[in-house]
Design a protein around this motif. Sequence first.
Motif, short mmCIF file in Angstrom:
data_model
loop_
_atom_site.label_atom_id
_atom_site.label_comp_id
_atom_site.label_asym_id
_atom_site.label_seq_id
_atom_site.Cartn_x
_atom_site.Cartn_y
_atom_site.Cartn_z
N PHE A 178 0.82 -1.21 0.00
CA PHE A 178 0.00 0.00 0.00
C PHE A 178 0.85 1.26 0.00
O PHE A 178 0.48 2.27 -0.59
N LYS A 179 2.02 1.20 0.61
CA LYS A 179 2.93 2.35 0.56
C LYS A 179 3.43 2.54 -0.88
O LYS A 179 3.52 3.67 -1.36
N ALA A 180 3.73 1.44 -1.56
CA ALA A 180 4.14 1.54 -2.97
C ALA A 180 3.01 2.12 -3.82
O ALA A 180 3.25 2.95 -4.69
N LEU A 181 1.79 1.71 -3.53
CA LEU A 181 0.63 2.20 -4.28
C LEU A 181 0.38 3.68 -4.00
O LEU A 181 0.24 4.49 -4.92
N LYS A 182 0.36 4.04 -2.72
CA LYS A 182 0.04 5.42 -2.34
C LYS A 182 1.17 6.40 -2.63
O LYS A 182 0.95 7.48 -3.13
N THR A 183 2.40 6.00 -2.34
CA THR A 183 3.52 6.93 -2.47
C THR A 183 4.26 6.74 -3.80
O THR A 183 4.49 7.70 -4.52
N GLY A 184 4.61 5.49 -4.12
CA GLY A 184 5.35 5.23 -5.35
C GLY A 184 4.55 5.52 -6.60
O GLY A 184 5.05 6.10 -7.56
N CYS A 185 3.29 5.13 -6.59
CA CYS A 185 2.42 5.37 -7.74
C CYS A 185 1.64 6.68 -7.60
O CYS A 185 0.90 7.05 -8.50
N PHE A 190 -0.96 7.35 -5.92
CA PHE A 190 -2.39 7.05 -6.11
C PHE A 190 -3.28 8.10 -5.44
O PHE A 190 -4.26 8.54 -6.03
N GLU A 191 -2.93 8.51 -4.23
CA GLU A 191 -3.77 9.47 -3.53
C GLU A 191 -3.76 10.85 -4.19
O GLU A 191 -4.72 11.60 -4.08
N ARG A 192 -2.68 11.19 -4.87
CA ARG A 192 -2.58 12.50 -5.51
C ARG A 192 -3.50 12.62 -6.72
O ARG A 192 -3.72 13.72 -7.22
N LYS A 193 -4.04 11.51 -7.18
CA LYS A 193 -4.92 11.56 -8.34
C LYS A 193 -6.23 12.25 -8.01
O LYS A 193 -6.91 12.74 -8.89
N GLN A 194 -6.62 12.28 -6.76
CA GLN A 194 -7.83 12.93 -6.26
C GLN A 194 -9.07 12.54 -7.06
O GLN A 194 -9.85 13.39 -7.48
N ASN A 205 -10.95 1.99 -11.66
CA ASN A 205 -10.16 1.95 -12.89
C ASN A 205 -8.70 2.31 -12.61
O ASN A 205 -7.79 1.66 -13.13
N ALA A 206 -8.49 3.33 -11.81
CA ALA A 206 -7.12 3.72 -11.46
C ALA A 206 -6.43 2.61 -10.67
O ALA A 206 -5.25 2.32 -10.89
N LEU A 207 -7.16 2.00 -9.77
CA LEU A 207 -6.59 0.91 -8.98
C LEU A 207 -6.20 -0.27 -9.88
O LEU A 207 -5.15 -0.88 -9.68
N ALA A 208 -7.01 -0.53 -10.89
CA ALA A 208 -6.70 -1.62 -11.83
C ALA A 208 -5.41 -1.33 -12.60
O ALA A 208 -4.67 -2.24 -12.94
N VAL A 209 -5.13 -0.07 -12.84
CA VAL A 209 -3.90 0.31 -13.54
C VAL A 209 -2.70 0.32 -12.60
O VAL A 209 -1.63 -0.20 -12.92
N TYR A 210 -2.88 0.90 -11.41
CA TYR A 210 -1.74 1.12 -10.52
C TYR A 210 -1.39 -0.06 -9.61
O TYR A 210 -0.24 -0.16 -9.18
N ALA A 211 -2.32 -0.94 -9.32
CA ALA A 211 -2.01 -2.08 -8.44
C ALA A 211 -0.90 -2.97 -9.02
O ALA A 211 0.04 -3.33 -8.29
N PRO A 212 -0.93 -3.31 -10.32
CA PRO A 212 0.18 -4.11 -10.86
C PRO A 212 1.52 -3.35 -10.83
O PRO A 212 2.57 -3.96 -10.64
N ILE A 213 1.47 -2.04 -11.00
CA ILE A 213 2.71 -1.25 -10.94
C ILE A 213 3.26 -1.26 -9.51
O ILE A 213 4.46 -1.45 -9.31
N ALA A 214 2.38 -1.08 -8.54
CA ALA A 214 2.80 -1.12 -7.13
C ALA A 214 3.38 -2.49 -6.79
O ALA A 214 4.40 -2.59 -6.10
#
Length: 155
Positions: free
Chosen positions: A28-35, A37-41, A50-59
């Motif tokens: 979740f730190k990789a998702l929230k900070t590395g990707c 994710f929270e900044r997408k607002q 949809n964003a989670l489907a894109v960013y979860a594999p990246i995280a």
Amino acid sequence: TTEPVDTPEQLLAIVDIYRARWRIEEFFKALKTGCEFERKQLESYDALVNALAVYAPIAWRLLHLRAETSRAPTAPASSILDADELLVLRKIARKPLPLNPTRRDVLLAIARLGGHLKHNGEPGWQTLGRGWERLIARVEGFRVCADLFTTKDQS
């Protein structure tokens, strides 16, 4: 815990659950900070999913890169990056990669693409995420160009 711990097997199962918790926190730190994710607002449920489907594999990929490098830093880089990723990283790395780069070599090269400075300690999720984004964008461009030339040659 509220789980029953009456036997050694139950105790070991609870310990395994808590050991896995750290890896989940890191994901979740990789998702929230590395990707970022929270900044997408994003405000709607559909946009978030949809964003989670894109960013979860990246995280997951960032977490895997860091965890595997930590576990075996001198293992060959080819065990965590594919041939195209290594080729492109070799071309765009700010510092030349060794002939046979290790996992640690590529982790630091990716982090440098994201702005990591050597004297600042271990790379954080932000610099690793930014570096990964830059690497993958260039890898995709490389693959598109390679496909164009392959298709053109076959015509």
